[in-house]
Design a protein around this motif. Structure first.
Motif, PDB file in Angstrom:
ATOM      1  N   ILE A 252       3.138 -47.630 -23.613  1.00  0.00           N
ATOM      2  CA  ILE A 252       2.823 -46.090 -23.872  1.00  0.00           C
ATOM      3  C   ILE A 252       1.733 -45.885 -24.874  1.00  0.00           C
ATOM      4  O   ILE A 252       0.843 -44.984 -24.923  1.00  0.00           O
ATOM      5  CB  ILE A 252       4.144 -45.508 -24.682  1.00  0.00           C
ATOM      6  N   TYR A 253       1.544 -46.865 -26.019  1.00  0.00           N
ATOM      7  CA  TYR A 253       0.478 -46.938 -26.705  1.00  0.00           C
ATOM      8  C   TYR A 253      -1.117 -47.237 -25.866  1.00  0.00           C
ATOM      9  O   TYR A 253      -1.876 -46.672 -26.331  1.00  0.00           O
ATOM     10  CB  TYR A 253       0.462 -48.035 -28.101  1.00  0.00           C
ATOM     11  N   LEU A 254      -0.906 -48.039 -24.882  1.00  0.00           N
ATOM     12  CA  LEU A 254      -1.989 -48.213 -24.233  1.00  0.00           C
ATOM     13  C   LEU A 254      -2.514 -46.989 -23.488  1.00  0.00           C
ATOM     14  O   LEU A 254      -3.859 -46.515 -23.470  1.00  0.00           O
ATOM     15  CB  LEU A 254      -1.819 -49.465 -23.049  1.00  0.00           C
ATOM     16  N   LEU A 255      -1.492 -46.365 -22.783  1.00  0.00           N
ATOM     17  CA  LEU A 255      -1.907 -45.181 -22.285  1.00  0.00           C
ATOM     18  C   LEU A 255      -2.478 -43.939 -23.262  1.00  0.00           C
ATOM     19  O   LEU A 255      -3.190 -43.097 -22.813  1.00  0.00           O
ATOM     20  CB  LEU A 255      -0.640 -44.537 -21.653  1.00  0.00           C
ATOM     21  N   GLN A 256      -2.124 -44.057 -24.358  1.00  0.00           N
ATOM     22  CA  GLN A 256      -2.437 -43.090 -25.417  1.00  0.00           C
ATOM     23  C   GLN A 256      -4.266 -43.516 -25.829  1.00  0.00           C
ATOM     24  O   GLN A 256      -4.946 -42.773 -26.165  1.00  0.00           O
ATOM     25  CB  GLN A 256      -1.699 -43.146 -26.653  1.00  0.00           C
ATOM     26  N   ARG A 257      -4.417 -45.016 -25.727  1.00  0.00           N
ATOM     27  CA  ARG A 257      -5.643 -45.327 -26.241  1.00  0.00           C
ATOM     28  C   ARG A 257      -6.784 -45.879 -25.242  1.00  0.00           C
ATOM     29  O   ARG A 257      -7.889 -46.267 -25.519  1.00  0.00           O
ATOM     30  CB  ARG A 257      -5.392 -46.521 -27.055  1.00  0.00           C
ATOM     31  N   GLY A 258      -6.153 -46.148 -24.093  1.00  0.00           N
ATOM     32  CA  GLY A 258      -6.929 -46.925 -23.174  1.00  0.00           C
ATOM     33  C   GLY A 258      -7.797 -46.051 -22.073  1.00  0.00           C
ATOM     34  O   GLY A 258      -8.398 -46.650 -21.082  1.00  0.00           O
ATOM     35  N   GLY A 259      -7.754 -44.977 -22.141  1.00  0.00           N
ATOM     36  CA  GLY A 259      -8.653 -44.091 -21.396  1.00  0.00           C
ATOM     37  C   GLY A 259      -8.008 -44.019 -19.868  1.00  0.00           C
ATOM     38  O   GLY A 259      -7.068 -44.354 -19.423  1.00  0.00           O
ATOM     39  N   GLU A 260      -9.220 -43.610 -19.038  1.00  0.00           N
ATOM     40  CA  GLU A 260      -8.939 -43.414 -17.631  1.00  0.00           C
ATOM     41  C   GLU A 260      -8.715 -44.709 -17.001  1.00  0.00           C
ATOM     42  O   GLU A 260      -7.635 -44.754 -15.918  1.00  0.00           O
ATOM     43  CB  GLU A 260     -10.214 -42.797 -16.898  1.00  0.00           C
ATOM     44  N   GLU A 261      -9.123 -45.938 -17.376  1.00  0.00           N
ATOM     45  CA  GLU A 261      -9.015 -47.232 -16.778  1.00  0.00           C
ATOM     46  C   GLU A 261      -7.698 -47.470 -16.815  1.00  0.00           C
ATOM     47  O   GLU A 261      -6.817 -47.770 -15.781  1.00  0.00           O
ATOM     48  CB  GLU A 261      -9.852 -48.126 -17.569  1.00  0.00           C
ATOM     49  N   ALA A 262      -7.058 -47.558 -17.977  1.00  0.00           N
ATOM     50  CA  ALA A 262      -5.585 -47.751 -18.280  1.00  0.00           C
ATOM     51  C   ALA A 262      -4.749 -46.791 -17.698  1.00  0.00           C
ATOM     52  O   ALA A 262      -3.776 -47.141 -16.738  1.00  0.00           O
ATOM     53  CB  ALA A 262      -5.459 -47.762 -19.902  1.00  0.00           C
ATOM     54  N   ASP A 263      -5.054 -45.440 -17.665  1.00  0.00           N
ATOM     55  CA  ASP A 263      -3.937 -44.507 -17.156  1.00  0.00           C
ATOM     56  C   ASP A 263      -3.956 -44.711 -15.332  1.00  0.00           C
ATOM     57  O   ASP A 263      -2.953 -44.853 -14.851  1.00  0.00           O
ATOM     58  CB  ASP A 263      -4.646 -43.371 -17.327  1.00  0.00           C
ATOM     59  N   SER A 264      -5.177 -45.007 -14.624  1.00  0.00           N
ATOM     60  CA  SER A 264      -5.093 -45.257 -13.489  1.00  0.00           C
ATOM     61  C   SER A 264      -4.479 -46.635 -13.013  1.00  0.00           C
ATOM     62  O   SER A 264      -3.867 -46.466 -12.031  1.00  0.00           O
ATOM     63  CB  SER A 264      -6.693 -45.282 -12.760  1.00  0.00           C
ATOM     64  N   LEU A 265      -4.654 -47.545 -13.678  1.00  0.00           N
ATOM     65  CA  LEU A 265      -4.006 -48.787 -13.484  1.00  0.00           C
ATOM     66  C   LEU A 265      -2.632 -48.729 -13.797  1.00  0.00           C
ATOM     67  O   LEU A 265      -1.793 -49.313 -12.937  1.00  0.00           O
ATOM     68  CB  LEU A 265      -4.734 -49.797 -14.374  1.00  0.00           C
ATOM     69  N   ILE A 266      -2.132 -48.137 -14.565  1.00  0.00           N
ATOM     70  CA  ILE A 266      -0.592 -48.067 -15.147  1.00  0.00           C
ATOM     71  C   ILE A 266       0.158 -47.374 -13.976  1.00  0.00           C
ATOM     72  O   ILE A 266       0.992 -47.856 -13.429  1.00  0.00           O
ATOM     73  CB  ILE A 266      -0.478 -47.668 -16.279  1.00  0.00           C
ATOM     74  N   ARG A 267      -0.557 -46.302 -13.688  1.00  0.00           N
ATOM     75  CA  ARG A 267      -0.006 -45.277 -12.529  1.00  0.00           C
ATOM     76  C   ARG A 267       0.131 -45.839 -11.460  1.00  0.00           C
ATOM     77  O   ARG A 267       1.151 -45.777 -10.615  1.00  0.00           O
ATOM     78  CB  ARG A 267      -0.637 -43.827 -12.497  1.00  0.00           C
ATOM     79  N   GLY A 268      -0.760 -46.545 -11.061  1.00  0.00           N
ATOM     80  CA  GLY A 268      -0.802 -47.242  -9.644  1.00  0.00           C
ATOM     81  C   GLY A 268       0.517 -48.295  -9.672  1.00  0.00           C
ATOM     82  O   GLY A 268       1.060 -48.574  -8.540  1.00  0.00           O
ATOM     83  N   VAL A 269       0.488 -49.223 -10.736  1.00  0.00           N
ATOM     84  CA  VAL A 269       1.625 -50.389 -10.703  1.00  0.00           C
ATOM     85  C   VAL A 269       2.964 -49.561 -10.707  1.00  0.00           C
ATOM     86  O   VAL A 269       3.853 -49.945  -9.988  1.00  0.00           O
ATOM     87  CB  VAL A 269       1.355 -51.128 -12.081  1.00  0.00           C
ATOM     88  N   VAL A 270       3.066 -48.681 -11.566  1.00  0.00           N
ATOM     89  CA  VAL A 270       4.441 -47.939 -11.550  1.00  0.00           C
ATOM     90  C   VAL A 270       4.777 -47.271 -10.255  1.00  0.00           C
ATOM     91  O   VAL A 270       6.064 -47.485  -9.645  1.00  0.00           O
ATOM     92  CB  VAL A 270       4.435 -46.901 -12.697  1.00  0.00           C
ATOM     93  N   ARG A 271       3.660 -46.590  -9.609  1.00  0.00           N
ATOM     94  CA  ARG A 271       3.854 -46.207  -8.423  1.00  0.00           C
ATOM     95  C   ARG A 271       4.261 -47.068  -7.386  1.00  0.00           C
ATOM     96  O   ARG A 271       5.371 -46.923  -6.447  1.00  0.00           O
ATOM     97  CB  ARG A 271       2.580 -45.097  -7.884  1.00  0.00           C
ATOM     98  N   ASP A 272       3.599 -48.047  -6.915  1.00  0.00           N
ATOM     99  CA  ASP A 272       3.770 -49.209  -6.174  1.00  0.00           C
ATOM    100  C   ASP A 272       5.028 -49.997  -6.336  1.00  0.00           C
ATOM    101  O   ASP A 272       5.342 -50.805  -5.364  1.00  0.00           O
ATOM    102  CB  ASP A 272       2.479 -49.799  -5.899  1.00  0.00           C
ATOM    103  N   ARG A 273       5.421 -50.203  -7.662  1.00  0.00           N
ATOM    104  CA  ARG A 273       6.376 -50.961  -8.127  1.00  0.00           C
ATOM    105  C   ARG A 273       6.068 -52.439  -7.744  1.00  0.00           C
ATOM    106  O   ARG A 273       7.001 -53.375  -7.389  1.00  0.00           O
ATOM    107  CB  ARG A 273       7.861 -50.721  -7.409  1.00  0.00           C
ATOM    108  N   THR A 274       4.799 -52.605  -7.900  1.00  0.00           N
ATOM    109  CA  THR A 274       4.338 -54.141  -7.828  1.00  0.00           C
ATOM    110  C   THR A 274       2.988 -54.379  -8.499  1.00  0.00           C
ATOM    111  O   THR A 274       2.254 -53.486  -8.753  1.00  0.00           O
ATOM    112  CB  THR A 274       3.975 -54.665  -6.295  1.00  0.00           C
ATOM    113  N   VAL A 275       2.935 -55.776  -9.075  1.00  0.00           N
ATOM    114  CA  VAL A 275       1.629 -55.747  -9.863  1.00  0.00           C
ATOM    115  C   VAL A 275       0.874 -57.092  -9.130  1.00  0.00           C
ATOM    116  O   VAL A 275       1.576 -58.049  -9.002  1.00  0.00           O
ATOM    117  CB  VAL A 275       1.694 -55.970 -11.170  1.00  0.00           C
ATOM    118  N   THR A 276      -0.414 -56.930  -8.721  1.00  0.00           N
ATOM    119  CA  THR A 276      -1.143 -57.991  -8.304  1.00  0.00           C
ATOM    120  C   THR A 276      -1.762 -58.931  -9.501  1.00  0.00           C
ATOM    121  O   THR A 276      -1.579 -58.663 -10.921  1.00  0.00           O
ATOM    122  CB  THR A 276      -2.279 -57.560  -7.654  1.00  0.00           C
ATOM    123  N   LYS A 277      -2.110 -60.214  -9.149  1.00  0.00           N
ATOM    124  CA  LYS A 277      -2.543 -60.772 -10.539  1.00  0.00           C
ATOM    125  C   LYS A 277      -3.930 -60.426 -10.877  1.00  0.00           C
ATOM    126  O   LYS A 277      -3.891 -60.243 -12.100  1.00  0.00           O
ATOM    127  CB  LYS A 277      -3.130 -62.270  -9.770  1.00  0.00           C
TER     128      LYS A 277
END
Length: 335
Positions: A252-277
């Motif tokens: 939650i704090y990262l999404l508030q502070r991390g800008g577009e890079e963090a937002d896109s990355l987190i949304r992708g992981v949550v959507r896909d329910r998987t995280v690559t290395k």
């Protein structure tokens, strides 16, 4: 990623903190075994498997220590400590099914070994058994307290399900989940100890506030460990919360502070329910850059401080010192 910069150094381990109630905690373990001996042959085996999976028994310890703080020395403390451990175990069993978690404390989760259908019934059995145990005592006040915190925990699980996969969850919504799923049970444990000890109403409320704030701190640290702990020490795969769609305080704090890079990355992981290395490497880098684990840890420290301050209505004692040390231990956890 480095540990949060503000992390305390605490030399006391749980065994030392719990030493005044070590005998009572052993009796709680014996009660657990005694009450999982029904005619259905599966339940004792599953119950013993859960018991051997470890767990710190923090909730029953809070109740036992609070009762000692209030001057209670009878056997009802062990009974009620056993009840809250049954309730807590039931929630873990059901949570692992809901979350699809394959492991718990480094071992196969119960549903991974016995299947979802049997495990759901085990959780139901533990809930009902806990209330049957509670009803053997003569305090309706304590039974009402236990029912209240159990209902709040189930409501918290339901509320969390509505927020699973919600990347836009607010900090307040997340804390409402923590309050219901974790903090109210901790608060209830401390309050029950006070009721047994026949403390004043002011002291009873202070114990409830101690447990409640300790529970919030405990859960914030638990969420934080998903991003900072060693996987072997933690006993489950790191990053599990995010793969399950749970957006907790560091994110939650990262999404508030991390800008577009963090937002896109987190949304992708949550959507896909998987995280690559690669995604996990980028997430840990962003967490480190924006120091969001430190921000989450500061919140835990704040709640632990409130917990300790709540105990100042009691005169100095070994029990009060032990409860305050427990708050410090919660902040020092690495698993």
């Amino acid at each position: 990623m480095s540990e949060p910069a503000q992390k305390l150094t605490v030399t006391s381990d749980l065994a030392q903190i719990f030493e005044p109630i070590r005998g009572d905690l052993e009796l709680v373990e014996q009660e657990f075994v005694r009450h999982i001996q029904p005619r259905a042959a599966l339940i004792p085996g599953m119950g013993k498997y859960i018991q051997k999976s470890g767990g710190k028994r923090v909730r029953p310890a809070v109740l036992l220590m609070a009762a000692r703080l209030g001057g209670y020395t009878g056997d009802r403390a062990v009974l009620n400590a056993s009840v809250v451990e049954f309730i807590h175990t039931a929630t873990l069993v059901h949570d692992d099914i809901i979350d699809g978690a394959d492991t718990r404390r480094g071992r196969l989760a119960v549903h991974s070994r016995w299947g979802n259908d049997i495990t759901v019934l085990l959780g139901d059995y533990l809930y009902i058994k806990s209330m049957a145990m509670a009803l053997t005592q003569d305090s309706l006040e304590i039974v009402r307290l236990l029912c209240d915190v159990t209902l709040r925990m189930i409501e918290g699980e339901l509320y969390q399900l509505t927020k699973t996969g919600d990347v836009d969850i607010t900090e307040e919504e997340h804390f409402e989940i923590i309050r219901r799923k974790t903090a109210y049970l901790f608060g209830g444990c401390a309050q029950i100890g006070g009721v047994l000890g026949a403390v004043t109403k002011e002291q009873e409320q202070s114990l409830r506030e101690f447990g409640f704030n300790l529970g919030v701190a405990f859960q914030v640290v638990d969420d934080l460990l998903d991003y900072t702990a060693d996987e072997t020490a933690l006993g489950k795969p790191v990053g599990g919360d995010l793969r399950e769609g749970k957006v907790t305080l560091p994110i939650i704090y990262l999404l508030q502070r991390g800008g577009e890079e963090a937002d896109s990355l987190i949304r992708g992981v949550v959507r896909d329910r998987t995280v690559t290395k690669e995604q996990w490497r980028d997430i840990t880098r962003l967490l480190h850059e924006h120091r969001t684990p430190d921000l989450a840890y500061a919140k835990a420290t704040e709640y632990a401080g409130r917990a300790k301050a709540s105990l100042d209505v009691f005169p100095p004692s070994r029990e009060r010192d032990a409860l305050k040390a427990l708050a410090d231990y919660v902040l020092s956890r690495d698993r």
